[in-house]
Design an enzyme around this catalytic site. Sequence first.
Site: not given
Ligand code: NHR
Ligand code: GAR
Length: 193
Positions: A14-15, A93-94, A109, A111, A144-146
Site C-alpha cells: 500500500g505504499s 486482480r484483473i 491504475n 503500472h 477493458d484491455e489490461l
Molecule cells: N483491469 C483492467 N481491466 N485493466 C487494467 O489495466 C488493469 C486491471 C486490473 C489490474 C493492475 C495490473 C498491472 O498494472 C491492473 C490493471 C494484476 C494482474 C493479474 O494478472 C495483471 C495486471 C495487473 C494486476 N492478476 C492475477 C489475476 O488472475 C492475479 C495475480 C495475483 O493475485 O497475484 O487477476 O500490472
Molecule cells: C507498485 O510497484 C505498483 O506499480 C505495482 O505493485 C507495486 C505495489 O506497491 N503494481 C503492479 O504490479 C500491478 N500489477 P504498493 O502496494 O506499495 O503500492
Amino acid sequence: MKKARVGVLISGRGSNMMALVEAAKAADCPADIVCVVSNRADAAGLAFAEANGIATQVIDHKAYASREAFDRALGDYLQSQQVDIVACAGFMRIITPALIRRFPGRMLNIHPSLLPAYKGLHTHERALADGATEHGCTVHLVTDELDDGPIVLQARVPVLPGDTADKLAARVLVEEHRIYPQALALVAERVKN
Ligand code: NHR
Ligand code: GAR
C-alpha cells in the site's frame, strides 16, 4: 472547495495508497481519499488507512464465485461510499467490464513499466532480462484491455549496471509515489468540474 471522492484499491503493502493519502492532506488538493478496499485481509496498507481515519473494507475475491460477482461487490461498496474516482494502487486482480463501466474514464491504475512496454506482471525482471537501459512507471486510465488505457503521466528511470529486480523496483517506486498523486489531481480536477 468541492473535492472528488476517491476510493483506493490495494492488495498488499500500500505504499502508493499512502502517497495518495499524504498528498490529499493538502488543503488545495482536489481529491479526497474516502475509502481503501483490499481483496486481502492481511494487506499491510489497511492499518495505515485506519490510522488516518479512512474507511476500510476487505472484499475477499475467494468468497465470490466469479470475477464478475467480486467486481459487483466492489462496485456496490464504492458506490455506497459515493466514490467519484477509483485508484488502483498495487491492486492485483484483473478488473472486468462489469466494474469498469460503473466508473467510465474515472478509474486509474499505476503500472511499473513505461507502457506500452511490459504489460502484465514481473515487469522489472523482464526489463532486466531484455537489457533495457530505461524503465519507469505509468499512470493510466483502466479500460477493458489490461494495461492499455489512455496514459495520464509517465516517469523514467535509468537501468544501472549491477541492477537487480529489487534495486530497479525501488528506483521506480520513488517515481510512482511522485507521479500518482499528480495524476490523481489531474483527473480529480476534470471530474469535479
Ligand atoms: N483491469 C483492467 N481491466 N485493466 C487494467 O489495466 C488493469 C486491471 C486490473 C489490474 C493492475 C495490473 C498491472 O498494472 C491492473 C490493471 C494484476 C494482474 C493479474 O494478472 C495483471 C495486471 C495487473 C494486476 N492478476 C492475477 C489475476 O488472475 C492475479 C495475480 C495475483 O493475485 O497475484 O487477476 O500490472
Ligand atoms: C507498485 O510497484 C505498483 O506499480 C505495482 O505493485 C507495486 C505495489 O506497491 N503494481 C503492479 O504490479 C500491478 N500489477 P504498493 O502496494 O506499495 O503500492
